[in-house]
Design a protein around this motif. Structure first.
Motif, PDB file in Angstrom:
ATOM      1  N   ASN A  85     -23.126 -51.256  28.032  1.00 13.63           N
ATOM      2  CA  ASN A  85     -23.565 -49.981  28.599  1.00 13.63           C
ATOM      3  C   ASN A  85     -23.992 -49.004  27.510  1.00 13.63           C
ATOM      4  OD1 ASN A  85     -23.099 -50.792  31.223  1.00 13.63           O
ATOM      5  ND2 ASN A  85     -21.049 -49.895  31.334  1.00 13.63           N
ATOM      6  N   VAL A  86     -23.321 -49.077  26.378  1.00 13.02           N
ATOM      7  CA  VAL A  86     -23.666 -48.204  25.259  1.00 13.02           C
ATOM      8  C   VAL A  86     -24.925 -48.671  24.549  1.00 13.02           C
ATOM      9  CG1 VAL A  86     -22.918 -47.385  22.985  1.00 13.02           C
ATOM     10  CG2 VAL A  86     -21.289 -47.442  24.868  1.00 13.02           C
ATOM     11  N   MET A  87     -25.031 -49.984  24.311  1.00 15.01           N
ATOM     12  CA  MET A  87     -26.075 -50.497  23.430  1.00 15.01           C
ATOM     13  C   MET A  87     -27.353 -50.965  24.120  1.00 15.01           C
ATOM     14  SD  MET A  87     -24.989 -49.975  20.426  1.00 15.01           S
ATOM     15  CE  MET A  87     -26.318 -50.845  19.590  1.00 15.01           C
ATOM     16  N   GLN A  88     -27.283 -51.273  25.398  1.00 15.49           N
ATOM     17  CA  GLN A  88     -28.461 -51.837  26.068  1.00 15.49           C
ATOM     18  C   GLN A  88     -29.657 -50.884  26.009  1.00 15.49           C
ATOM     19  OE1 GLN A  88     -30.527 -51.559  28.920  1.00 15.49           O
ATOM     20  NE2 GLN A  88     -31.393 -53.567  28.472  1.00 15.49           N
ATOM     21  N   HIS A  89     -29.382 -49.594  26.174  1.00 14.06           N
ATOM     22  CA  HIS A  89     -30.468 -48.614  26.161  1.00 14.06           C
ATOM     23  C   HIS A  89     -31.039 -48.412  24.764  1.00 14.06           C
ATOM     24  CE1 HIS A  89     -29.464 -47.716  30.260  1.00 14.06           C
ATOM     25  NE2 HIS A  89     -28.246 -47.363  29.942  1.00 14.06           N
ATOM     26  N   ILE A  90     -30.311 -48.849  23.758  1.00 14.39           N
ATOM     27  CA  ILE A  90     -30.764 -48.673  22.384  1.00 14.39           C
ATOM     28  C   ILE A  90     -31.598 -49.862  21.916  1.00 14.39           C
ATOM     29  CG2 ILE A  90     -30.023 -48.334  19.990  1.00 14.39           C
ATOM     30  CD1 ILE A  90     -27.489 -47.009  21.044  1.00 14.39           C
ATOM     31  N   ILE A  91     -31.127 -51.072  22.214  1.00 10.77           N
ATOM     32  CA  ILE A  91     -31.801 -52.252  21.657  1.00 10.77           C
ATOM     33  C   ILE A  91     -32.265 -53.267  22.694  1.00 10.77           C
ATOM     34  CG2 ILE A  91     -30.559 -52.057  19.465  1.00 10.77           C
ATOM     35  CD1 ILE A  91     -28.709 -54.309  20.373  1.00 10.77           C
ATOM     36  N   GLY A  92     -31.908 -53.071  23.949  1.00  8.05           N
ATOM     37  CA  GLY A  92     -32.162 -54.101  24.955  1.00  8.05           C
ATOM     38  C   GLY A  92     -33.607 -54.475  25.165  1.00  8.05           C
ATOM     39  N   ASP A  93     -34.525 -53.497  25.071  1.00  4.22           N
ATOM     40  CA  ASP A  93     -35.919 -53.808  25.370  1.00  4.22           C
ATOM     41  C   ASP A  93     -36.837 -53.697  24.159  1.00  4.22           C
ATOM     42  OD1 ASP A  93     -35.885 -51.101  25.042  1.00  4.22           O
ATOM     43  OD2 ASP A  93     -36.861 -50.599  26.944  1.00  4.22           O
ATOM     44  N   PHE A 146     -29.882 -55.340  14.297  1.00  7.10           N
ATOM     45  CA  PHE A 146     -28.461 -55.677  14.212  1.00  7.10           C
ATOM     46  C   PHE A 146     -27.692 -54.374  14.028  1.00  7.10           C
ATOM     47  CE2 PHE A 146     -24.491 -57.393  12.941  1.00  7.10           C
ATOM     48  CZ  PHE A 146     -24.471 -58.746  13.271  1.00  7.10           C
ATOM     49  N   TRP A 147     -26.738 -54.118  14.919  1.00  8.50           N
ATOM     50  CA  TRP A 147     -25.953 -52.882  14.895  1.00  8.50           C
ATOM     51  C   TRP A 147     -24.468 -53.205  14.779  1.00  8.50           C
ATOM     52  CZ3 TRP A 147     -27.459 -47.579  16.311  1.00  8.50           C
ATOM     53  CH2 TRP A 147     -28.859 -47.417  16.367  1.00  8.50           C
ATOM     54  N   LEU A 205     -27.676 -51.739  11.180  1.00 11.30           N
ATOM     55  CA  LEU A 205     -27.492 -52.388   9.885  1.00 11.30           C
ATOM     56  C   LEU A 205     -28.786 -52.971   9.351  1.00 11.30           C
ATOM     57  CD1 LEU A 205     -25.311 -53.084   7.794  1.00 11.30           C
ATOM     58  CD2 LEU A 205     -25.005 -55.257   8.965  1.00 11.30           C
ATOM     59  N   SER A 206     -29.585 -53.520  10.251  1.00  8.91           N
ATOM     60  CA  SER A 206     -30.846 -54.105   9.814  1.00  8.91           C
ATOM     61  C   SER A 206     -31.849 -54.129  10.956  1.00  8.91           C
ATOM     62  CB  SER A 206     -30.628 -55.517   9.271  1.00  8.91           C
ATOM     63  OG  SER A 206     -30.140 -56.371  10.286  1.00  8.91           O
ATOM     64  N   ILE A 229     -17.416 -54.142  16.245  1.00  7.17           N
ATOM     65  CA  ILE A 229     -18.124 -54.912  17.261  1.00  7.17           C
ATOM     66  C   ILE A 229     -19.558 -55.076  16.784  1.00  7.17           C
ATOM     67  CG2 ILE A 229     -18.990 -54.972  19.625  1.00  7.17           C
ATOM     68  CD1 ILE A 229     -16.491 -53.547  20.509  1.00  7.17           C
ATOM     69  N   LEU A 230     -20.000 -56.311  16.726  1.00 10.53           N
ATOM     70  CA  LEU A 230     -21.351 -56.624  16.275  1.00 10.53           C
ATOM     71  C   LEU A 230     -22.279 -56.690  17.484  1.00 10.53           C
ATOM     72  CD1 LEU A 230     -20.334 -59.664  14.011  1.00 10.53           C
ATOM     73  CD2 LEU A 230     -19.959 -57.218  13.591  1.00 10.53           C
ATOM     74  N   CYS A 231     -23.471 -56.178  17.341  1.00 12.63           N
ATOM     75  CA  CYS A 231     -24.442 -56.213  18.437  1.00 12.63           C
ATOM     76  C   CYS A 231     -25.829 -56.482  17.872  1.00 12.63           C
ATOM     77  CB  CYS A 231     -24.488 -54.882  19.182  1.00 12.63           C
ATOM     78  SG  CYS A 231     -22.963 -54.353  19.953  1.00 12.63           S
ATOM     79  N   HIS A 232     -26.545 -57.385  18.496  1.00 13.67           N
ATOM     80  CA  HIS A 232     -27.954 -57.513  18.170  1.00 13.67           C
ATOM     81  C   HIS A 232     -28.710 -57.981  19.403  1.00 13.67           C
ATOM     82  CE1 HIS A 232     -27.153 -61.868  17.696  1.00 13.67           C
ATOM     83  NE2 HIS A 232     -28.465 -62.051  17.685  1.00 13.67           N
ATOM     84  N   ASN A 233     -30.002 -57.768  19.385  1.00  6.86           N
ATOM     85  CA  ASN A 233     -30.818 -58.114  20.547  1.00  6.86           C
ATOM     86  C   ASN A 233     -31.636 -59.361  20.287  1.00  6.86           C
ATOM     87  OD1 ASN A 233     -32.328 -56.498  18.634  1.00  6.86           O
ATOM     88  ND2 ASN A 233     -33.999 -56.501  20.110  1.00  6.86           N
TER      89      ASN A 233
END
Length: 232
Positions: A119-127, A133-134, A150-151, A178-182
């Motif tokens: 919910n936090v990250m989808q709006h940032i990197i989802g599309d 990489f966050w 991060l990159s 927590i690692l997140c990337h799209n």
């Protein structure tokens, strides 16, 4: 017989069908997406009203606001009746909507599940059309202290600096990561590189008593959680 361009003017419509008046009298939820955009552009072209033009624009993106938000000024100007000023108005309005969703998501500062992270990250990197990489830095109450990009790389992948991740974790006093990337391709299957960097960060963080709590792969419509899939 009335001039064709005059007959298509919104001013000549029934008041119930005029977008501005409809919003004023019935509220914003009574308007369709096309009617809301029509208010922004004000007028159509010689052959169609602003609403009809906006309906045609929406049809070109399968009536998807997210897809419309990805259209450039030049792409919008391909429609007859949409000049630079109107195209800019549409792009600006949709960007404001995106930022509003982002602010709403930012209110969720405590992580309770993989869904809350999405919910936090989808709006940032989802599309995004490229991969990013966050890192989410959490305190011992699982509240987000900081979010860092991060990159940023091409569609094939990104570079992750483990030392930089841990240096920042110590500086902000994080106890969890927590690692997140799209995946712009839309695939949710983690690559071997995704698994390797997760393991590398997890091992390195453990030496500093910092836990890697999850790694999410996020796409426009779904996400994949390493923790949920028990491969963390």
């Amino acid at each position: 017989m009335a001039d064709k361009s005059t007959s298509f003017s919104i001013k000549n419509w029934s008041q119930d069908d005029q977008p501005r008046e409809k919003l004023r009298d019935k509220g914003k939820t009574a308007l369709s997406d096309a009617e809301l955009i029509a208010i922004l552009i004000g007028s159509g072209n010689r052959d169609e009203s602003a609403v009809a033009l906006c309906k045609r624009i929406f049809a070109s993106v399968d009536h998807n606001l997210n897809a419309l938000g990805k259209r450039s000024i030049a792409q919008l100007m391909e429609f007859k009746g949409i000049g630079e000023a109107k195209a800019i108005s549409i792009v600006a309005a949709l960007e404001l909507g995106r930022r509003r969703r982002l602010e709403d998501a930012m209110q969720l500062d405590k992580v309770s599940s993989s869904r809350s992270v999405n919910n936090v990250m989808q709006h940032i990197i989802g599309d995004l059309p490229h991969e990013e990489f966050w890192i989410l830095y959490l305190n011992n109450s699982n509240k987000i202290i900081q979010k860092n990009q991060l990159s940023k790389g091409g569609i094939t992948g990104t570079l992750v600096d483990v030392r930089l991740v841990l240096k920042n974790a110590l500086e902000v006093g994080a106890t969890g990561l927590i690692l997140c990337h799209n995946h712009p391709s839309g695939t949710l299957k983690p690559s071997q590189a995704d698994k390797d960097i997760t393991k590398k960060l997890k091992v390195a963080a453990q030496s500093l008593d910092i836990s890697v709590l999850d790694h999410l792969i996020i796409t426009e419509n779904a996400y994949y959680s390493f923790a949920d899939e028990n491969i963390l």
